[in-house]
Write a protein that holds these residues in place. Structure first.
Motif, PDB file in Angstrom:
ATOM      1  N   ARG A 180     -28.287  58.032  33.839  1.00 38.72           N
ATOM      2  CA  ARG A 180     -29.670  57.935  33.360  1.00 38.72           C
ATOM      3  C   ARG A 180     -30.641  57.774  34.521  1.00 38.72           C
ATOM      4  O   ARG A 180     -30.387  56.984  35.431  1.00 38.72           O
ATOM      5  CB  ARG A 180     -29.815  56.716  32.441  1.00 38.72           C
ATOM      6  CG  ARG A 180     -29.428  56.961  31.010  1.00 38.72           C
ATOM      7  CD  ARG A 180     -29.542  55.687  30.177  1.00 38.72           C
ATOM      8  NE  ARG A 180     -28.296  55.495  29.447  1.00 38.72           N
ATOM      9  CZ  ARG A 180     -27.726  54.351  29.187  1.00 38.72           C
ATOM     10  NH1 ARG A 180     -28.293  53.214  29.579  1.00 38.72           N
ATOM     11  NH2 ARG A 180     -26.588  54.296  28.537  1.00 38.72           N
ATOM     12  N   PRO A 181     -31.770  58.483  34.477  1.00 38.30           N
ATOM     13  CA  PRO A 181     -32.764  58.307  35.541  1.00 38.30           C
ATOM     14  C   PRO A 181     -33.539  57.001  35.365  1.00 38.30           C
ATOM     15  O   PRO A 181     -33.625  56.486  34.245  1.00 38.30           O
ATOM     16  CB  PRO A 181     -33.684  59.520  35.357  1.00 38.30           C
ATOM     17  CG  PRO A 181     -33.575  59.845  33.900  1.00 38.30           C
ATOM     18  CD  PRO A 181     -32.176  59.471  33.485  1.00 38.30           C
ATOM     19  N   SER A 182     -34.078  56.485  36.430  1.00 36.27           N
ATOM     20  CA  SER A 182     -34.961  55.316  36.341  1.00 36.27           C
ATOM     21  C   SER A 182     -36.337  55.794  35.888  1.00 36.27           C
ATOM     22  O   SER A 182     -36.632  56.996  35.890  1.00 36.27           O
ATOM     23  CB  SER A 182     -35.075  54.638  37.703  1.00 36.27           C
ATOM     24  OG  SER A 182     -35.739  55.506  38.620  1.00 36.27           O
ATOM     25  N   ALA A 183     -37.203  54.859  35.523  1.00 37.17           N
ATOM     26  CA  ALA A 183     -38.578  55.216  35.138  1.00 37.17           C
ATOM     27  C   ALA A 183     -39.282  55.898  36.309  1.00 37.17           C
ATOM     28  O   ALA A 183     -40.000  56.887  36.124  1.00 37.17           O
ATOM     29  CB  ALA A 183     -39.338  53.964  34.704  1.00 37.17           C
ATOM     30  N   ALA A 184     -39.058  55.384  37.524  1.00 30.69           N
ATOM     31  CA  ALA A 184     -39.677  55.973  38.720  1.00 30.69           C
ATOM     32  C   ALA A 184     -39.206  57.410  38.921  1.00 30.69           C
ATOM     33  O   ALA A 184     -39.996  58.289  39.277  1.00 30.69           O
ATOM     34  CB  ALA A 184     -39.355  55.119  39.945  1.00 30.69           C
ATOM     35  N   GLY A 217     -31.124  40.313  41.512  1.00 27.53           N
ATOM     36  CA  GLY A 217     -31.237  41.364  42.524  1.00 27.53           C
ATOM     37  C   GLY A 217     -31.023  42.708  41.876  1.00 27.53           C
ATOM     38  O   GLY A 217     -30.684  42.805  40.695  1.00 27.53           O
ATOM     39  N   ALA A 218     -31.214  43.758  42.651  1.00 24.59           N
ATOM     40  CA  ALA A 218     -31.118  45.115  42.114  1.00 24.59           C
ATOM     41  C   ALA A 218     -29.729  45.434  41.563  1.00 24.59           C
ATOM     42  O   ALA A 218     -29.578  46.283  40.700  1.00 24.59           O
ATOM     43  CB  ALA A 218     -31.500  46.122  43.194  1.00 24.59           C
ATOM     44  N   LEU A 219     -28.694  44.748  42.052  1.00 26.16           N
ATOM     45  CA  LEU A 219     -27.333  45.036  41.608  1.00 26.16           C
ATOM     46  C   LEU A 219     -26.836  44.053  40.550  1.00 26.16           C
ATOM     47  O   LEU A 219     -25.686  44.104  40.137  1.00 26.16           O
ATOM     48  CB  LEU A 219     -26.372  45.037  42.808  1.00 26.16           C
ATOM     49  CG  LEU A 219     -26.678  46.096  43.881  1.00 26.16           C
ATOM     50  CD1 LEU A 219     -25.706  45.971  45.036  1.00 26.16           C
ATOM     51  CD2 LEU A 219     -26.631  47.491  43.288  1.00 26.16           C
ATOM     52  N   ASP A 220     -27.715  43.151  40.125  1.00 25.72           N
ATOM     53  CA  ASP A 220     -27.343  42.173  39.091  1.00 25.72           C
ATOM     54  C   ASP A 220     -27.228  42.882  37.738  1.00 25.72           C
ATOM     55  O   ASP A 220     -27.921  43.849  37.459  1.00 25.72           O
ATOM     56  CB  ASP A 220     -28.428  41.078  39.019  1.00 25.72           C
ATOM     57  CG  ASP A 220     -28.045  39.926  38.108  1.00 25.72           C
ATOM     58  OD1 ASP A 220     -26.853  39.800  37.765  1.00 25.72           O
ATOM     59  OD2 ASP A 220     -28.941  39.148  37.741  1.00 25.72           O
ATOM     60  N   PHE A 221     -26.321  42.394  36.890  1.00 23.91           N
ATOM     61  CA  PHE A 221     -26.149  42.938  35.549  1.00 23.91           C
ATOM     62  C   PHE A 221     -26.269  41.810  34.544  1.00 23.91           C
ATOM     63  O   PHE A 221     -25.778  40.714  34.770  1.00 23.91           O
ATOM     64  CB  PHE A 221     -24.761  43.588  35.396  1.00 23.91           C
ATOM     65  CG  PHE A 221     -24.653  44.933  36.034  1.00 23.91           C
ATOM     66  CD1 PHE A 221     -24.778  46.084  35.284  1.00 23.91           C
ATOM     67  CD2 PHE A 221     -24.434  45.041  37.401  1.00 23.91           C
ATOM     68  CE1 PHE A 221     -24.681  47.331  35.877  1.00 23.91           C
ATOM     69  CE2 PHE A 221     -24.338  46.281  38.003  1.00 23.91           C
ATOM     70  CZ  PHE A 221     -24.458  47.435  37.241  1.00 23.91           C
ATOM     71  N   ALA A 222     -26.930  42.076  33.428  1.00 22.34           N
ATOM     72  CA  ALA A 222     -26.995  41.114  32.339  1.00 22.34           C
ATOM     73  C   ALA A 222     -25.811  41.377  31.411  1.00 22.34           C
ATOM     74  O   ALA A 222     -25.275  42.479  31.382  1.00 22.34           O
ATOM     75  CB  ALA A 222     -28.318  41.258  31.581  1.00 22.34           C
ATOM     76  N   LEU A 244     -42.224  46.709  35.368  1.00 23.59           N
ATOM     77  CA  LEU A 244     -41.275  45.629  35.079  1.00 23.59           C
ATOM     78  C   LEU A 244     -40.046  45.714  35.978  1.00 23.59           C
ATOM     79  O   LEU A 244     -39.615  44.719  36.567  1.00 23.59           O
ATOM     80  CB  LEU A 244     -40.832  45.684  33.612  1.00 23.59           C
ATOM     81  CG  LEU A 244     -41.871  45.348  32.554  1.00 23.59           C
ATOM     82  CD1 LEU A 244     -41.304  45.600  31.161  1.00 23.59           C
ATOM     83  CD2 LEU A 244     -42.325  43.895  32.683  1.00 23.59           C
ATOM     84  N   HIS A 245     -39.472  46.912  36.079  1.00 25.24           N
ATOM     85  CA  HIS A 245     -38.224  47.080  36.828  1.00 25.24           C
ATOM     86  C   HIS A 245     -38.419  46.870  38.320  1.00 25.24           C
ATOM     87  O   HIS A 245     -37.515  46.369  38.992  1.00 25.24           O
ATOM     88  CB  HIS A 245     -37.618  48.454  36.539  1.00 25.24           C
ATOM     89  CG  HIS A 245     -37.106  48.580  35.136  1.00 25.24           C
ATOM     90  ND1 HIS A 245     -36.636  49.764  34.607  1.00 25.24           N
ATOM     91  CD2 HIS A 245     -36.981  47.643  34.136  1.00 25.24           C
ATOM     92  CE1 HIS A 245     -36.247  49.559  33.360  1.00 25.24           C
ATOM     93  NE2 HIS A 245     -36.452  48.287  33.045  1.00 25.24           N
TER      94      HIS A 245
END
Length: 198
Positions: A171-175, A80-85, A40-41
């Motif tokens: 926090r680490p990413s899933a990857a 994009g990767a730097l977008d925030f919700a 997903l990410h």
């Protein structure tokens, strides 16, 4: 027990038997969930409502339920990767501190929720629980993160604490979690088992 239904039902059944899942079983499911969240990410999709009842189990395989925008769901595609919700959505027990404080969030909020799911699978209980909304908020935003039951390894407990870090930047990413030696070794063993079973 493992034939169908959502993960919350499976956890409830296990609570009734008062017997924790083995770490081998937990890792099997955790790796599947990490692979799903990474998928997903990579596509810049935030789930925003990861919880045990949104994860279905059939024949030992976990599937994350994703409701895409336009279907009145809560998932969101980032620009994009730097977008925030910034919208307040999700299930309170699994919400990250940054969602509660309305400070903007990204994929690391899903990692927090996944940490809550990991804890729930291991401890057969919610990672954060309280009798009122305010107390729950205080626990999530200011309280300590829980530790796994003693029967689980230090390595898995350490991963949980990194996922439940109050600072999303830490926090680490899933990857990244999939590349941690403890997890990567189990991914390798699982892949080898699948290949030898074919």
């Amino acid at each position: 027990l493992l034939q169908g239904g959502d993960l919350s039902c499976v956890i409830r059944e296990r609570q009734n038997s008062n017997k924790l899942f083995s770490e081998v079983q937990v890792l099997e499911w955790f790796i599947q969930l990490l692979l799903g969240v990474r998928y997903l990410h990579k596509r810049l999709v935030l789930h925003r409502d990861l919880k045990a009842s949104n994860i279905f189990l059939k024949d030992g395989t976990l599937k994350i339920v994703v409701i895409v925008p336009g279907d009145f769901g809560v998932s969101r595609i980032l620009l994009g990767a730097l977008d925030f919700a910034s919208t307040f959505t999700g299930t309170p027990h699994y919400m990250s501190p940054e969602v509660f404080t309305c400070s903007g969030y990204n994929s690391k909020s899903d990692i927090w929720s996944l940490g809550c799911v990991l804890y729930e699978i291991c401890a057969l209980d919610l990672a954060f629980d309280a009798r009122s909304w305010v107390k729950l908020l205080m626990k999530i935003v200011h309280g300590p993160s829980p530790s796994l039951p003693e029967s689980f390894s230090e390595e898995l407990n350490h991963i949980l604490h990194r996922m439940l870090n109050k600072d999303p930047m830490v926090r680490p990413s899933a990857a990244e979690i999939l590349k941690l030696p403890y997890v990567a070794e189990n991914v390798k063993v699982r892949s080898l088992f699948i290949l030898t079973s074919l």
